[in-house]
Design a protein around this motif. Sequence first.
Motif, PDB file in Angstrom:
ATOM      1  N   THR A   1       0.854  -1.195   0.000  1.00  0.00           N
ATOM      2  CA  THR A   1       0.000   0.000   0.000  1.00  0.00           C
ATOM      3  C   THR A   1       0.886   1.240   0.000  1.00  0.00           C
ATOM      4  O   THR A   1       1.773   1.361   0.848  1.00  0.00           O
ATOM      5  CB  THR A   1      -0.912   0.027   1.243  1.00  0.00           C
ATOM      6  N   TRP A   2       0.635   2.141  -0.948  1.00  0.00           N
ATOM      7  CA  TRP A   2       1.391   3.391  -0.982  1.00  0.00           C
ATOM      8  C   TRP A   2       0.721   4.402  -0.060  1.00  0.00           C
ATOM      9  O   TRP A   2      -0.493   4.626  -0.131  1.00  0.00           O
ATOM     10  CB  TRP A   2       1.458   3.956  -2.394  1.00  0.00           C
ATOM     11  N   ILE A   3       1.509   4.996   0.825  1.00  0.00           N
ATOM     12  CA  ILE A   3       0.986   5.952   1.799  1.00  0.00           C
ATOM     13  C   ILE A   3       1.425   7.352   1.377  1.00  0.00           C
ATOM     14  O   ILE A   3       2.626   7.631   1.292  1.00  0.00           O
ATOM     15  CB  ILE A   3       1.514   5.656   3.213  1.00  0.00           C
ATOM     16  N   ASP A   4       0.458   8.214   1.110  1.00  0.00           N
ATOM     17  CA  ASP A   4       0.802   9.598   0.764  1.00  0.00           C
ATOM     18  C   ASP A   4       0.498  10.508   1.951  1.00  0.00           C
ATOM     19  O   ASP A   4       0.062  10.059   3.014  1.00  0.00           O
ATOM     20  CB  ASP A   4       0.071  10.059  -0.492  1.00  0.00           C
ATOM     21  N   ALA A   5       0.722  11.775   1.761  1.00  0.00           N
ATOM     22  CA  ALA A   5       0.609  12.730   2.869  1.00  0.00           C
ATOM     23  C   ALA A   5      -0.825  12.889   3.364  1.00  0.00           C
ATOM     24  O   ALA A   5      -1.042  13.379   4.483  1.00  0.00           O
ATOM     25  CB  ALA A   5       1.168  14.083   2.432  1.00  0.00           C
ATOM     26  N   ASP A   6      -1.820  12.488   2.550  1.00  0.00           N
ATOM     27  CA  ASP A   6      -3.214  12.680   2.932  1.00  0.00           C
ATOM     28  C   ASP A   6      -3.819  11.479   3.642  1.00  0.00           C
ATOM     29  O   ASP A   6      -4.962  11.547   4.115  1.00  0.00           O
ATOM     30  CB  ASP A   6      -4.058  12.991   1.684  1.00  0.00           C
TER      31      ASP A   6
END
Length: 257
Positions: A192-197
């Motif tokens: 799972t890619w985790i972004d700033a949001d």
Amino acid sequence: MPPSPSKNQPRLPAQPNRLGAWLVYRALIRPALRKTFDQVLLNVGSTADILRSREPILAYVTHTSWWDGHLAFELFRSIYLRRHYLMMEEAQLARYFFFRWCGCFSVNRQEPREALRSIRYASSLLQQKQSLVWIFPQGQIIPPDRRPLQLFRGVADIATRTGNLWCLPIALRYEFAGEQRPVALIRCGEPTWIDADTTREQLQPQLATNLTRAADQLRDDWNQQELANFQPILQGTASVNRRFDHILGPIVRWWQQ
């Protein structure tokens, strides 16, 4: 007596040391794995490119055996070379201090402030390129087929605090087959890619679902003996039956003719 930690460091931070890590790996970890297991099998699924990338990875892993940490060292020291770290219980790390040379750092879940320091520290480590932090979010050794998987929120805290990294579920399993020694199995699940949001509330149930799916898939792979996608990354020393077959087998066959 360890020094007082800063607010962003656990009591026992990692102390990476190339020579020390090489000695621990060559003198302790690899010989122990080869003596204990017939072989170690790995299925990375679709994550090979991610494991070879320079993007940071937070690997959250099922905790089914005392051997789990040893498999982490084997995987990321000899197969996928990364700047790897492992969160380890403080009492154990204080006893086996030399694992700090290999990138281990402490966590004490009984002390909330100390646990928060470990979370901040793990997040800071993941700011480095090609870094990987290995964490056991179940917090204790749990039988591999117990459901549901209960995960501490620390892994979601680390991921959302850091941002711009991969969360990678990894399932581990140990099984006896037709050899004297067991087989150790490693299966990477869906990253799972985790972004700033991304928020912790969004992420926590997703992590539990992905890790459960990886563990279930590994169980089914073994039970159905669907191992074509597994590659051996370590071969154990010859067991008694193999030595017998190699040395006495020809004599026995000759005698029986």
